[in-house]
Design a protein around this motif. Structure first.
Motif, PDB file in Angstrom:
ATOM      1  N   GLU A 284     -26.442  51.232  23.955  1.00 53.99           N
ATOM      2  CA  GLU A 284     -26.929  50.611  25.181  1.00 53.99           C
ATOM      3  C   GLU A 284     -27.864  49.422  24.910  1.00 53.99           C
ATOM      4  O   GLU A 284     -27.802  48.401  25.596  1.00 53.99           O
ATOM      5  CB  GLU A 284     -27.605  51.675  26.071  1.00 53.99           C
ATOM      6  CG  GLU A 284     -28.225  51.168  27.359  1.00 53.99           C
ATOM      7  CD  GLU A 284     -27.298  50.275  28.215  1.00 53.99           C
ATOM      8  OE1 GLU A 284     -26.065  50.421  28.152  1.00 53.99           O
ATOM      9  OE2 GLU A 284     -27.838  49.405  28.944  1.00 53.99           O
ATOM     10  N   SER A 285     -28.709  49.527  23.891  1.00 51.72           N
ATOM     11  CA  SER A 285     -29.658  48.434  23.627  1.00 51.72           C
ATOM     12  C   SER A 285     -28.898  47.135  23.297  1.00 51.72           C
ATOM     13  O   SER A 285     -29.267  46.052  23.740  1.00 51.72           O
ATOM     14  CB  SER A 285     -30.587  48.814  22.479  1.00 51.72           C
ATOM     15  OG  SER A 285     -29.825  49.053  21.325  1.00 51.72           O
ATOM     16  N   GLN A 286     -27.824  47.261  22.541  1.00 49.81           N
ATOM     17  CA  GLN A 286     -27.051  46.060  22.173  1.00 49.81           C
ATOM     18  C   GLN A 286     -26.262  45.533  23.362  1.00 49.81           C
ATOM     19  O   GLN A 286     -26.142  44.325  23.560  1.00 49.81           O
ATOM     20  CB  GLN A 286     -26.101  46.369  21.017  1.00 49.81           C
ATOM     21  CG  GLN A 286     -26.877  46.661  19.753  1.00 49.81           C
ATOM     22  CD  GLN A 286     -25.966  46.743  18.539  1.00 49.81           C
ATOM     23  OE1 GLN A 286     -24.917  46.124  18.488  1.00 49.81           O
ATOM     24  NE2 GLN A 286     -26.380  47.510  17.556  1.00 49.81           N
TER      25      GLN A 286
ATOM     26  N   ALA B  12     -27.149  45.775  26.432  1.00 52.25           N
ATOM     27  CA  ALA B  12     -28.109  45.130  27.335  1.00 52.25           C
ATOM     28  C   ALA B  12     -28.500  43.744  26.811  1.00 52.25           C
ATOM     29  O   ALA B  12     -28.649  42.803  27.589  1.00 52.25           O
ATOM     30  CB  ALA B  12     -29.343  46.009  27.482  1.00 52.25           C
ATOM     31  N   ARG B  13     -28.626  43.610  25.471  1.00 46.24           N
ATOM     32  CA  ARG B  13     -28.980  42.308  24.883  1.00 46.24           C
ATOM     33  C   ARG B  13     -27.864  41.285  25.157  1.00 46.24           C
ATOM     34  O   ARG B  13     -28.123  40.136  25.528  1.00 46.24           O
ATOM     35  CB  ARG B  13     -29.205  42.500  23.367  1.00 46.24           C
ATOM     36  CG  ARG B  13     -29.765  41.298  22.644  1.00 46.24           C
ATOM     37  CD  ARG B  13     -30.126  41.660  21.213  1.00 46.24           C
ATOM     38  NE  ARG B  13     -30.521  40.474  20.434  1.00 46.24           N
ATOM     39  CZ  ARG B  13     -30.682  40.460  19.119  1.00 46.24           C
ATOM     40  NH1 ARG B  13     -30.492  41.555  18.413  1.00 46.24           N
ATOM     41  NH2 ARG B  13     -31.041  39.362  18.495  1.00 46.24           N
TER      42      ARG B  13
END
Ligand code: DP6
Length: 334
Positions: A65-67, A69-70
């Motif tokens: 998810e972090s990637q 979102a980026r």
């Protein structure tokens, strides 16, 4: 509304470490890199009103998810410029290990910049492509060009002149690079966080910033003169200076493992015995060895046999990022 791009990884000879403006992702120092021929990211972007949300597939799997979102934040800027709000499907594949200090964010964001702007129907001048890529990752604009590339520090507060420029084409000097992979594990502290910690806590940070322009000037000169010994010596110097700086953060950043040091020492031994070999290391444990093509087989055999070295990738210099036909295949792992 679909496009595909391929972008190469790049390795800095004069390192970027530190930001002068975090929201704009402006570097605190300029950097100079070489573009690698065989380490590639291939990325397809498709925008469609039919998609419910942005999707990111990385090396055949749904990305964390972090990637996602980026990438989503990055695409928002392109959507704003192109004046639409369709979600995107992004499919990206590296032909080399991701996230272990092999510049996957540089090739990743360079490929994404080209593919996403083309899919959105935007035709942007080089400095705008550089700006977009930089917002994704500070080293990404360098992957837009082939050969020897400088990422300018720039002077303008909004970063319009913090762009990559090609210095010399790949043919300018036939350099060979060997990459000793010492682990495939992802690093614990990424570059962004490492840089912020260094800027906040290292007593050496100011000296790093102040001495940056002289290192760049010396490297430009050495490149213009095709002085390989000088290029190698400066690259090692910038690498050790950056890692010395990172060690001096609080808590100190240690990106090396025992095999990293074994390779560095072996390269130094080669150098003392008269063989042109120099090392450089990014925010990870892999060691990149710079040499001239005729010495490559001998050095490759030597470092492959060192304890802790899992494999060695051999490459030369190549062209920058480019759009490709959606149907064409990406070269296999080198
Ligand atoms: C050590 O470009 O990954 O590889 O701008 O925060 O995404 P962000 O950092 P990134 O940093 C690269 C740092 C380095 C040195 C270099 O490539 O110049």
């Amino acid at each position: 509304m679909k496009a595909t791009a391929v972008a190469p990884a790049n390795i800095a000879l004069i390192k970027y470490w530190g930001k002068r403006d975090i929201p704009r992702n402006l570097p605190a120092v300029g950097s100079i890199s070489i573009t690698l021929r065989d380490l590639l990211t291939r990325t397809s972007v498709e925008f469609s009103p039919e998609f419910k949300a942005d999707q990111l597939r990385l090396d055949g799997e749904a990305a964390p998810e972090s990637q996602r979102a980026r990438v989503s934040r990055f695409l928002d800027r392109i959507r704003a410029w192109a004046n639409f709000s369709h979600p995107a499907r992004v499919v990206s594949r590296n032909n080399f290990p991701t996230g272990a200090g092999l510049a996957s964010s540089a090739s990743g964001f360079a490929a994404l910049t080209l593919a996403a702007t083309a899919a959105a129907g935007l035709e942007l001048p080089p400095e705008k492509l550089s700006e977009l890529a930089r917002l994704g990752s500070g080293s990404a604009p360098r992957s837009l060009y082939g050969g020897f590339v400088e990422m300018k520090l720039g002077a303008h507060p909004d970063g319009r002149d913090a762009v990559a420029i090609p210095l010399f084409p790949p043919e300018h000097l036939d350099i060979s690079m060997l990459i000793a992979i010492t682990t495939r594990q992802q690093k614990k502290i990424g570059s962004t966080e490492g840089m912020e910690r260094t800027a906040r806590t290292s007593p050496y940070y100011r000296a790093w910033i102040e001495t940056g322009p002289a290192d760049l000037a010396e490297m430009r000169r050495a490149l213009a003169q095709r002085d390989f010994a000088k290029i190698g010596e400066l690259a090692e110097y910038s690498c050790l200076k950056m890692h010395g700086l990172a060690f001096s953060a609080r808590p100190g950043l240690i990106y090396w493992n025992p095999a990293t040091i074994a390779v560095m020492q072996a390269v130094r031994e080669l150098h003392y015995s008269g063989i042109p070999a120099y090392f450089t290391i990014d925010a990870g444990p892999q060691v990149k060895v710079l040499t001239l093509p005729k010495h490559t087989p001998e050095i490759e055999a030597l470092i492959s046999a060192l304890p802790g070295v899992e494999r060695v990738i051999s490459t030369g210099l190549g062209e920058g990022a480019r759009l490709i036909d959606d149907q064409s295949t990406t070269p296999e792992e080198p």
